[in-house]
Design a protein around this motif. Structure first.
Motif: not given
Length: 485
Positions: A190-195, A240-241
């Motif tokens: 599953m997606p996991f943001l970089a922030h 993105h954030d």
């Protein structure tokens, strides 16, 4: 809402379902023809641990720890190259400061993407701005992960983060890749943001975005999963954030909206300025409690930490005129084409208890906002940011500290011969003031073709580095990092 992996992935971009088109290999000579060619140059191998040479000043007493940073560092292969800056293979760097000395080591994240492309000697995986190749073998989003955007220490592990899949786990000592983190078996990939947003006590909040839905992740300080719930978003904006107060998640929905399920990922978005920017505020204790605020249109990659100001919410944003850099500029950068875009400028958002919102723009050029991590989600006055970008130069040459209580910015410019990465704040042992500590970060010295590490006094940033070390290699620009003492 109980998350359904199948339903969520259907809403997200299915990487393996993209349309494939031919793609020309870009010549490295075009990249090298620009003044900033080293910024997106290829690194061909890991960098063994080695001592850096002190070339200015001395290390402050009490400064001991490691700065980990992540960013793309391999874009080109003979059989096919990446077409976007955001699609290069992630190279995790470790700058260690101890006993007045500094050392550097760097290692590529050993992803399925990198292994497959090394075998084929071609960049074949789909990405943010790169079309997939028919040779790409993709069983899940993690197969296409470049693991190239940020890095965080979680429960004794080093997590290298991307946007569209799981954290890659590294050994913080050797930088060896251990595989991907599965937070729960049914949520694998599953997606996991970089922030992620990390509270002062270490609790971690993050999002995973797929179209007009977002997974809200809540993790304990040791990285164990406390909760994962899906929420609906008002629209399918590029995220993105996000940011957070101590009690609320703040999700900014810019008018760069996904209207087509095509590849590359960035090609599916349209800039719709007439729709303005929306801000969704969600209660951490009850994700069903939400409010939506309306703001004028702006684009962004990065937000500062939010805080509650009485009954209002405040946070800063590095506001772009639009998202042309994401759609076009970052492709041009990696292919050596000069740019003509406008840099981001700092702005302050206030969300009123009465439902009204305001955006206070400034003329301060800045990106990569950071602050004292001990104040995450709490009231603060300072924002640390890069500085020195111009319309023809999409990379920073300096560092700034803006005080929102006075409107004053103090900064230091390293000169046109340097490309400055994001800098992080390291508190002075025993210190409590918001600027009682150091700013630590690297620059790429274009003239001498080496990477340097700088330490500045956060309260006297305009005086320049108190210590600078020089490596024996030149590493391309990185995106985000973290300091551990």
């Amino acid at each position: 809402m109980v998350p359904s992996r199948r339903a969520f992935m259907t809403g997200a971009a299915a990487l393996s379902a993209a349309v494939v088109t031919p793609d020309a290999v870009r010549a490295a000579e075009a990249m090298a023809a620009t003044d900033w060619g080293l910024v997106t140059a290829d690194v061909e191998a890991d960098v063994a641990p080695h001592a850096m040479r002190l070339v200015h000043g001395r290390a402050p007493d009490g400064l001991t720890g490691a700065l980990y940073r992540n960013g793309p560092a391999k874009f080109r292969r003979p059989g096919r190259s990446a077409e976007h800056w955001f699609d290069g293979d992630g190279l995790v760097r470790r700058f260690r400061i101890q006993d007045g000395q500094a050392g550097l080591a760097a290692r590529f994240v050993d992803t399925p993407k990198r292994r497959q492309e090394t075998r084929l000697d071609a960049m074949v995986m789909p990405g943010f701005g790169t079309m997939p190749d028919p040779r790409a073998e993709i069983g899940s989003p993690d197969d296409a992960s470049a693991a190239n955007t940020s890095v965080h220490l979680v429960g004794g592990e080093l997590w290298a983060l991307w946007e569209a899949g799981s954290p890659a786990v590294l050994d913080p000592g050797t930088l060896e890749t251990r595989g991907f983190k599965t937070l729960r078996p049914d949520l694998k990939g599953m997606p996991f943001l970089a922030h992620p947003r990390i509270e002062p006590d270490g609790r971690i909040w993050n999002l995973g975005v797929g179209g007009d839905q977002a997974m809200v992740w809540r993790l304990a300080p040791d990285g164990s999963l406390e909760d994962a719930s899906v929420i609906e978003l008002p629209r399918a904006s590029y995220i993105h954030d996000f940011t957070a107060t101590d009690t609320q998640l703040v999700i900014v929905l810019q008018p760069w909206v996904r209207t087509r399920m095509v590849m590359p990922f960035s090609a599916g978005f349209e800039w719709k300025a007439e729709e303005g920017t929306q801000v969704l505020v969600v209660d951490k204790a009850d994700l069903g409690k939400r409010r939506i605020f309306e703001l004028p249109a702006f684009g962004f990659f990065h937000l500062g930490d939010a805080w509650r100001d009485g009954a209002d919410i405040r946070f800063d944003v590095c506001a772009h005129r639009d998202m042309d850099f994401a759609a076009r500029g970052a492709q041009q950068v990696v292919n050596g084409v000069p740019l003509d875009g406008e840099p981001a400028r700092l702005a302050m958002v206030r969300l009123g208890a009465d439902g009204r919102a305001s955006l206070e723009r400034t003329d301060i050029v800045g990106e990569f906002p950071r602050s004292d991590p001990r104040r995450a989600g709490l009231e603060r006055r300072l924002t640390i940011h890069t500085a020195g970008e111009t319309p023809g130069r999409p990379f920073a040459s300096g560092i700034g500290v803006t005080d929102w209580s006075t409107g004053r910015t103090r900064g230091f410019d390293f000169g046109a011969g340097h490309v400055v990465d994001e800098m992080v704040f390291a508190p002075r042992p025993g210190g409590t003031a918001e600027d009682d500590g150091w700013l630590i970060g690297p620059s790429l010295n274009l003239t001498d073709r080496v990477t340097e590490l700088h330490v500045l006094d956060a309260a006297r940033v305009d005086e320049g580095p108190v210590a600078t070390w020089r490596a024996d290699v030149a590493l391309p620009a990185a995106f985000h990092g973290t300091w551990t003492s």
